[in-house]
Motif scaffolding. Structure first.
Motif, short mmCIF file in Angstrom:
data_model
loop_
_atom_site.label_atom_id
_atom_site.label_comp_id
_atom_site.label_asym_id
_atom_site.label_seq_id
_atom_site.Cartn_x
_atom_site.Cartn_y
_atom_site.Cartn_z
N ARG A 29 33.11 11.22 66.66
CA ARG A 29 31.87 11.52 67.20
C ARG A 29 31.63 13.03 67.47
NH1 ARG A 29 28.63 7.80 69.73
NH2 ARG A 29 27.16 9.20 69.13
N SER A 30 32.82 13.52 67.72
CA SER A 30 33.13 15.48 67.87
C SER A 30 32.71 15.75 66.56
CB SER A 30 34.29 15.59 68.32
OG SER A 30 35.17 15.63 67.41
N LEU A 31 32.94 15.19 65.45
CA LEU A 31 32.49 15.59 64.13
C LEU A 31 31.13 15.52 63.90
CD1 LEU A 31 35.62 14.52 62.31
CD2 LEU A 31 35.26 16.89 62.56
N GLY A 32 30.38 14.71 64.53
CA GLY A 32 28.81 14.56 64.40
C GLY A 32 28.53 13.19 64.07
N MET A 33 29.46 12.39 63.80
CA MET A 33 29.07 10.92 63.42
C MET A 33 28.43 10.24 64.42
SD MET A 33 32.50 9.55 61.32
CE MET A 33 33.77 10.74 60.60
N THR A 34 27.68 9.39 63.86
CA THR A 34 26.97 8.49 64.83
C THR A 34 27.80 7.41 65.23
OG1 THR A 34 26.36 7.00 63.10
CG2 THR A 34 24.85 8.72 63.39
N GLN A 36 28.47 5.12 62.28
CA GLN A 36 29.28 5.84 61.14
C GLN A 36 30.86 5.59 61.77
OE1 GLN A 36 27.38 9.51 60.89
NE2 GLN A 36 26.83 8.94 58.80
N LEU A 56 33.59 3.72 59.56
CA LEU A 56 34.50 4.60 58.82
C LEU A 56 35.81 4.50 59.22
CD1 LEU A 56 32.02 7.45 57.95
CD2 LEU A 56 32.94 5.55 56.11
N ASN A 100 24.44 14.38 68.10
CA ASN A 100 25.06 14.32 66.77
C ASN A 100 24.77 15.57 66.02
OD1 ASN A 100 26.21 11.71 67.16
ND2 ASN A 100 24.48 11.06 66.46
N ARG A 123 26.79 18.29 67.66
CA ARG A 123 28.34 18.11 67.34
C ARG A 123 28.49 18.97 66.12
NH1 ARG A 123 28.44 12.41 70.36
NH2 ARG A 123 29.04 12.82 72.27
N THR A 124 27.53 18.62 65.19
CA THR A 124 28.02 19.30 63.93
C THR A 124 28.24 20.81 64.10
OG1 THR A 124 25.81 19.55 63.21
CG2 THR A 124 26.58 17.41 62.73
N MET A 178 35.62 13.45 55.45
CA MET A 178 34.82 12.32 55.70
C MET A 178 33.58 12.81 56.38
SD MET A 178 35.64 9.45 58.55
CE MET A 178 36.96 8.73 57.71
N ALA A 179 33.69 13.60 57.29
CA ALA A 179 32.39 14.00 58.10
C ALA A 179 31.46 15.01 57.16
CB ALA A 179 32.72 14.83 59.46
N HIS A 217 29.61 12.18 54.93
CA HIS A 217 28.88 11.12 55.82
C HIS A 217 27.79 12.04 56.66
CE1 HIS A 217 30.86 7.94 54.15
NE2 HIS A 217 31.78 8.50 54.03
N VAL A 218 28.24 13.27 57.17
CA VAL A 218 27.20 13.77 58.21
C VAL A 218 26.47 14.90 57.45
CG1 VAL A 218 27.09 14.82 60.36
CG2 VAL A 218 28.89 13.01 60.04
N LYS A 226 26.24 15.33 54.57
CA LYS A 226 25.91 14.71 53.22
C LYS A 226 26.18 15.48 52.09
CE LYS A 226 23.67 11.50 55.41
NZ LYS A 226 24.43 10.36 55.95
N MET A 235 33.24 21.23 58.86
CA MET A 235 31.78 20.99 59.49
C MET A 235 31.11 22.22 59.65
SD MET A 235 30.92 17.95 59.40
CE MET A 235 29.52 17.68 60.44
#
Lengths: 218, 240
Positions: free
Chosen positions: A124-129, A132, A136, B73, B76-77, B100-101, B104-105, B107, B153
């Motif tokens: 979550r801290s990486l921005g994933m929902t 996700q 993942l 979200n 947090r990015t 990964m991030a 997926h985040v 894109k 990120m």
């Protein structure tokens, strides 16, 4: 004690027919039970108490009452009420599925909740929902831990399908009882039935061990 | 860059943060010190809403993240975080952890994410570990991968929650070295740590927290050499 292999041989077509029905019941119940179980586990993990409660009581009820009682209820009460007539095959599959779902849902929940909280936080801290992070990060790890207890549950289900004999579902145990009734013999039918169940569960165990090995090396 | 006003946080009846007001400027390195249980980790975790905030406001680049309409979200990015326990994803290789991030985040396509990953691994000195799995790394290596993962990120702010507390002493240096480099490059950082030497050397400002309050804040040299508050003095006399 005289033990007649001839008798077993002559009755073999019925045992084989019953074995096929047992396999059929088991496979369908495992699939349906897993799907319902997934649904129940998601419901039970809901944050909202009101949503959670019925799922908790579903699990309590099906784990807290005897499976035979559930089978008889489904066969003589639930299915006739819905369809107007009894159907032993449908009843045993329904009862096994909804019963196994209660146990399977707890396996799913325990597997997911056994993953360290930090994994979700990092994702979550990486921005994933949340979705996700689940897909993942959490589920790939949780599934590995779920496979052994799921395997146990499937083996239990195969053996429990023998309770179908109570409602004359024509599975393996039913034919064992039928042979006893016909010939007044006990050793031959029940040892044969036991051996066939043993072969079935052993095969299933090997398949599950194979899957477990495959998943853990990936 | 970060503005915290009247922040309060309770766990049940236990009030852990009791009125925190902080401003962090762009490119500033703020180090938070204090005894365990003083609320410093909770404070840090409120900055990216890993903890729900009981009362008060936290603004990240002017956006009030306590506003329920804000998509956390997206915030947090821009705010990377490094944890005490690393929290690498054990089922993924080092490179996959990092990619990964962004994929997926953000894109990004795979090539761009991989290139970024390689650059970052070089930066933290682990280019040869791209295909290794976290279990095969030492603690210090894990934490450097975790830093690279957060940096992938391209955040504007980095939060560090006791990044060296779970490490063997001889591995602390390699992690602090990476953080020092980041500070030099102008990253805005908030760091909770027990490494007083590091706080003094790298911090622009040090906050001393105790009992849910910021008891004292000052430049490192002032706070360490000339503490004003009794509790700060007592704490420093034990740790320095």
């Amino acid at each position: 004690m005289d033990f007649s292999f001839e008798l077993i041989k002559s009755y073999m077509p019925y045992f084989l027919r019953g074995t096929l029905v047992t396999i059929e019941i088991s496979i369908i119940s495992i699939i349906v039970g897993t799907i319902i179980g997934l649904f129940i586990s998601i419901g039970k993990m809901a944050k909202n108490r009101v949503i959670r409660t019925p799922f908790i009581w579903y699990i309590n009820f099906f784990r807290g009452t005897p499976l035979v009682v559930q089978i008889l209820l489904v066969h003589f009460a639930v299915i006739p009420t819905i369809t107007g007539k009894t159907n032993a095959f449908l009843a045993i599959i329904t009862a096994l599925s909804i019963n196994a779902a209660a146990y399977i849902s707890e396996i799913f929940r325990a597997g997911i909740q056994s993953i360290d909280r930090g994994q979700m936080e990092a994702a979550r801290s990486l921005g994933m929902t949340h979705g996700q992070a689940m897909k993942l990060v959490i589920l790939p790890q949780a599934v590995k831990r779920m496979i052994p207890p799921l395997g146990n549950e499937f083996v239990v289900l195969v053996k429990d399908s023998s309770l179908g004999a109570f409602i004359a579902a024509p599975e393996l145990m039913y034919w064992g009882k039928a042979m006893q009734g016909e010939y007044y013999r006990a050793w031959e039918p029940y040892l044969t039935v036991a051996l066939i169940y043993f072969i079935l569960t052993l095969t299933l165990t090997y398949i599950l061990n194979f899957i477990e090995r495959k998943v853990s090396t990936e | 860059m970060i503005k915290v006003t009247n922040l309060k946080k309770s766990f049940g009846d236990n009030e852990v943060l009791k009125e925190i007001n902080v401003d962090v400027r762009s490119q500033e390195v703020v180090v938070v010190i204090g005894p365990s249980g003083s609320g410093k980790s909770t404070f840090l975790r409120c900055l990216n809403l890993l903890e729900t905030i009981t009362d008060g406001h936290v603004y990240i680049e002017g956006t009030d993240i306590t506003d329920p309409k804000v998509n956390i979200n997206d915030i947090r990015t821009e705010v990377g975080m490094v944890f005490q326990q690393f929290n690498l994803f054990p089922h993924k290789s080092v490179m996959e952890n990092i990619m990964m991030a962004p994929i997926h985040v953000r894109k990004w396509d795979k090539d761009r994410a991989r290139q970024k990953g390689l650059d970052l691994l070089k930066k933290v000195g682990l280019a040869d570990k791209a295909d290794a799995y976290p279990d095969s790394l030492s603690g210090g290596q894990k934490q450097r991968v975790a830093i690279a993962r957060a940096l992938a990120m391209e955040p504007k702010i980095m939060l560090f929650d006791e990044p060296t507390s779970a490490l063997d002493p001889e591995m602390v240096g390699e992690v602090l070295e990476v953080m020092k480099q980041l500070a030099k490059e102008g990253m805005t950082m908030v760091i909770v740590t027990h490494e007083m030497g590091f706080a003094r050397e790298v911090g622009d400002r040090v906050l001393f927290m105790d009992g849910g309050y910021i008891v004292e804040e000052n430049t490192p040299s002032e706070l360490f050499d000339n503490p004003k508050h009794e509790r700060t003095k007592a704490f420093l006399s034990k740790v320095l």
